[in-house]
Motif scaffolding. Structure first.
Motif, PDB file in Angstrom:
ATOM      1  N   TYR A 197      -1.348  12.510 -10.174  1.00 31.12           N
ATOM      2  CA  TYR A 197      -1.662  11.371 -11.029  1.00 31.12           C
ATOM      3  C   TYR A 197      -2.792  10.521 -10.457  1.00 31.12           C
ATOM      4  O   TYR A 197      -3.599   9.988 -11.198  1.00 31.12           O
ATOM      5  N   PHE A 198      -2.881  10.397  -9.168  1.00 29.05           N
ATOM      6  CA  PHE A 198      -3.897   9.568  -8.514  1.00 29.05           C
ATOM      7  C   PHE A 198      -5.048  10.422  -7.978  1.00 29.05           C
ATOM      8  O   PHE A 198      -5.670  10.079  -6.995  1.00 29.05           O
ATOM      9  N   GLY A 199      -5.327  11.528  -8.640  1.00 33.25           N
ATOM     10  CA  GLY A 199      -6.337  12.466  -8.186  1.00 33.25           C
ATOM     11  C   GLY A 199      -7.740  11.897  -8.083  1.00 33.25           C
ATOM     12  O   GLY A 199      -8.556  12.395  -7.326  1.00 33.25           O
ATOM     13  N   GLY A 200      -8.066  10.849  -8.825  1.00 34.07           N
ATOM     14  CA  GLY A 200      -9.399  10.256  -8.776  1.00 34.07           C
ATOM     15  C   GLY A 200      -9.550   9.165  -7.734  1.00 34.07           C
ATOM     16  O   GLY A 200     -10.454   8.340  -7.820  1.00 34.07           O
ATOM     17  N   TYR A 201      -8.690   9.165  -6.725  1.00 35.70           N
ATOM     18  CA  TYR A 201      -8.713   8.090  -5.724  1.00 35.70           C
ATOM     19  C   TYR A 201     -10.035   7.999  -4.967  1.00 35.70           C
ATOM     20  O   TYR A 201     -10.417   6.927  -4.522  1.00 35.70           O
ATOM     21  N   LYS A 202     -10.758   9.102  -4.845  1.00 38.18           N
ATOM     22  CA  LYS A 202     -12.030   9.079  -4.115  1.00 38.18           C
ATOM     23  C   LYS A 202     -13.107   8.284  -4.854  1.00 38.18           C
ATOM     24  O   LYS A 202     -14.110   7.922  -4.268  1.00 38.18           O
ATOM     25  N   ASN A 203     -12.881   8.012  -6.131  1.00 34.06           N
ATOM     26  CA  ASN A 203     -13.822   7.199  -6.910  1.00 34.06           C
ATOM     27  C   ASN A 203     -13.690   5.713  -6.590  1.00 34.06           C
ATOM     28  O   ASN A 203     -14.451   4.901  -7.105  1.00 34.06           O
ATOM     29  N   PHE A 204     -12.705   5.358  -5.767  1.00 29.93           N
ATOM     30  CA  PHE A 204     -12.432   3.960  -5.424  1.00 29.93           C
ATOM     31  C   PHE A 204     -12.398   3.776  -3.902  1.00 29.93           C
ATOM     32  O   PHE A 204     -11.382   3.355  -3.349  1.00 29.93           O
ATOM     33  N   PRO A 205     -13.486   4.050  -3.208  1.00 30.44           N
ATOM     34  CA  PRO A 205     -13.454   4.007  -1.734  1.00 30.44           C
ATOM     35  C   PRO A 205     -13.351   2.598  -1.154  1.00 30.44           C
ATOM     36  O   PRO A 205     -12.912   2.440  -0.014  1.00 30.44           O
ATOM     37  N   ASP A 206     -13.728   1.584  -1.909  1.00 32.30           N
ATOM     38  CA  ASP A 206     -13.746   0.215  -1.382  1.00 32.30           C
ATOM     39  C   ASP A 206     -12.546  -0.623  -1.817  1.00 32.30           C
ATOM     40  O   ASP A 206     -12.532  -1.834  -1.600  1.00 32.30           O
ATOM     41  N   VAL A 207     -11.556   0.006  -2.409  1.00 29.60           N
ATOM     42  CA  VAL A 207     -10.397  -0.733  -2.894  1.00 29.60           C
ATOM     43  C   VAL A 207      -9.603  -1.285  -1.708  1.00 29.60           C
ATOM     44  O   VAL A 207      -9.597  -0.695  -0.623  1.00 29.60           O
ATOM     45  N   THR A 208      -8.971  -2.425  -1.899  1.00 30.67           N
ATOM     46  CA  THR A 208      -8.172  -3.046  -0.837  1.00 30.67           C
ATOM     47  C   THR A 208      -6.702  -3.064  -1.241  1.00 30.67           C
ATOM     48  O   THR A 208      -6.365  -2.979  -2.421  1.00 30.67           O
ATOM     49  N   LEU A 209      -5.866  -3.195  -0.255  1.00 31.62           N
ATOM     50  CA  LEU A 209      -4.426  -3.250  -0.477  1.00 31.62           C
ATOM     51  C   LEU A 209      -4.028  -4.677  -0.828  1.00 31.62           C
ATOM     52  O   LEU A 209      -4.526  -5.635  -0.238  1.00 31.62           O
ATOM     53  N   ASN A 210      -3.138  -4.814  -1.780  1.00 32.61           N
ATOM     54  CA  ASN A 210      -2.620  -6.130  -2.149  1.00 32.61           C
ATOM     55  C   ASN A 210      -1.850  -6.694  -0.948  1.00 32.61           C
ATOM     56  O   ASN A 210      -0.841  -6.130  -0.534  1.00 32.61           O
ATOM     57  N   PRO A 211      -2.306  -7.811  -0.382  1.00 29.69           N
ATOM     58  CA  PRO A 211      -1.642  -8.361   0.815  1.00 29.69           C
ATOM     59  C   PRO A 211      -0.215  -8.824   0.549  1.00 29.69           C
ATOM     60  O   PRO A 211       0.569  -8.947   1.491  1.00 29.69           O
ATOM     61  N   LYS A 212       0.151  -9.028  -0.695  1.00 23.34           N
ATOM     62  CA  LYS A 212       1.521  -9.447  -1.008  1.00 23.34           C
ATOM     63  C   LYS A 212       2.535  -8.343  -0.713  1.00 23.34           C
ATOM     64  O   LYS A 212       3.715  -8.628  -0.544  1.00 23.34           O
ATOM     65  N   LEU A 213       2.079  -7.104  -0.647  1.00 22.62           N
ATOM     66  CA  LEU A 213       2.991  -6.010  -0.317  1.00 22.62           C
ATOM     67  C   LEU A 213       3.488  -6.099   1.125  1.00 22.62           C
ATOM     68  O   LEU A 213       4.543  -5.583   1.461  1.00 22.62           O
ATOM     69  N   LEU A 214       2.693  -6.737   1.973  1.00 26.19           N
ATOM     70  CA  LEU A 214       3.040  -6.873   3.389  1.00 26.19           C
ATOM     71  C   LEU A 214       3.204  -8.349   3.738  1.00 26.19           C
ATOM     72  O   LEU A 214       2.711  -8.826   4.759  1.00 26.19           O
ATOM     73  N   TRP A 215       3.902  -9.059   2.909  1.00 31.27           N
ATOM     74  CA  TRP A 215       3.998 -10.513   2.985  1.00 31.27           C
ATOM     75  C   TRP A 215       4.528 -11.018   4.318  1.00 31.27           C
ATOM     76  O   TRP A 215       4.154 -12.090   4.764  1.00 31.27           O
ATOM     77  N   GLU A 216       5.392 -10.269   4.994  1.00 33.48           N
ATOM     78  CA  GLU A 216       6.018 -10.783   6.210  1.00 33.48           C
ATOM     79  C   GLU A 216       5.221 -10.494   7.477  1.00 33.48           C
ATOM     80  O   GLU A 216       5.605 -10.912   8.563  1.00 33.48           O
ATOM     81  N   PHE A 217       4.083  -9.806   7.347  1.00 30.88           N
ATOM     82  CA  PHE A 217       3.260  -9.459   8.502  1.00 30.88           C
ATOM     83  C   PHE A 217       2.018 -10.337   8.565  1.00 30.88           C
ATOM     84  O   PHE A 217       1.490 -10.753   7.541  1.00 30.88           O
ATOM     85  N   ASN A 218       1.536 -10.568   9.781  1.00 31.88           N
ATOM     86  CA  ASN A 218       0.267 -11.249   9.983  1.00 31.88           C
ATOM     87  C   ASN A 218      -0.825 -10.181   9.839  1.00 31.88           C
ATOM     88  O   ASN A 218      -0.977  -9.332  10.711  1.00 31.88           O
ATOM     89  N   LEU A 219      -1.577 -10.225   8.762  1.00 33.43           N
ATOM     90  CA  LEU A 219      -2.552  -9.183   8.483  1.00 33.43           C
ATOM     91  C   LEU A 219      -3.839  -9.322   9.284  1.00 33.43           C
ATOM     92  O   LEU A 219      -4.683  -8.428   9.260  1.00 33.43           O
ATOM     93  N   ASP A 220      -3.988 -10.422  10.024  1.00 27.27           N
ATOM     94  CA  ASP A 220      -5.181 -10.596  10.855  1.00 27.27           C
ATOM     95  C   ASP A 220      -5.220  -9.576  11.998  1.00 27.27           C
ATOM     96  O   ASP A 220      -6.295  -9.127  12.398  1.00 27.27           O
ATOM     97  N   ASP A 221      -4.051  -9.215  12.506  1.00 23.72           N
ATOM     98  CA  ASP A 221      -4.008  -8.230  13.592  1.00 23.72           C
ATOM     99  C   ASP A 221      -3.077  -7.053  13.247  1.00 23.72           C
ATOM    100  O   ASP A 221      -2.489  -6.436  14.116  1.00 23.72           O
ATOM    101  N   PHE A 222      -2.952  -6.754  11.972  1.00 26.46           N
ATOM    102  CA  PHE A 222      -2.083  -5.686  11.493  1.00 26.46           C
ATOM    103  C   PHE A 222      -2.740  -4.329  11.755  1.00 26.46           C
ATOM    104  O   PHE A 222      -3.900  -4.113  11.420  1.00 26.46           O
ATOM    105  N   ASP A 223      -2.007  -3.413  12.366  1.00 27.06           N
ATOM    106  CA  ASP A 223      -2.517  -2.073  12.646  1.00 27.06           C
ATOM    107  C   ASP A 223      -2.041  -1.128  11.530  1.00 27.06           C
ATOM    108  O   ASP A 223      -0.904  -0.677  11.532  1.00 27.06           O
ATOM    109  N   TYR A 224      -2.929  -0.844  10.591  1.00 27.12           N
ATOM    110  CA  TYR A 224      -2.580  -0.015   9.440  1.00 27.12           C
ATOM    111  C   TYR A 224      -2.229   1.413   9.838  1.00 27.12           C
ATOM    112  O   TYR A 224      -1.434   2.062   9.161  1.00 27.12           O
TER     113      TYR A 224
END
Length: 105
Positions: free
Chosen positions: A2-29
């Protein structure tokens, strides 16, 4: 997939609300890959899926899915179908099968 066209979106970012309890400034993805993948499976929008597929690749996402300790039945079936992963090779499925049901009759 279903998400086969993901390479067409190389600059997309993750919604930070999904990781609400983490400090995303030093988050190791990379270290927290399984957590990120699980949150996207459970609550993510298509752009979040594009993010994880671009970040980890299809093989990395599949490996994370196999390592997840818990997914509900609907999410488990969805990722099993989309990524062609047999349910029996998923830790969350194995764990669910080994749980004794209390007085189930």
């Amino acid at each position: 997939m279903y998400f086969g066209g993901y390479k067409n979106f190389p600059d997309v970012t993750l919604n930070p609300k999904l990781l609400w309890e983490f400090n995303l400034d030093d988050f190791d993805y990379n270290e927290m890959r399984d957590v990120v993948v699980q949150r996207v499976i459970e609550r993510g929008w298509p752009k979040d899926w594009y993010f994880i597929l671009n970040k980890y690749g299809v093989a990395g996402v599949k490996l994370a899915i196999k390592n997840l300790a818990y997914l509900n039945d609907k999410d488990m079936s969805f990722v099993s179908h989309q990524f062609n992963i047999p349910l029996a090779s998923m830790k969350c499925y194995e764990k669910k099968q080994s749980v004794n049901l209390h007085w189930n009759s």
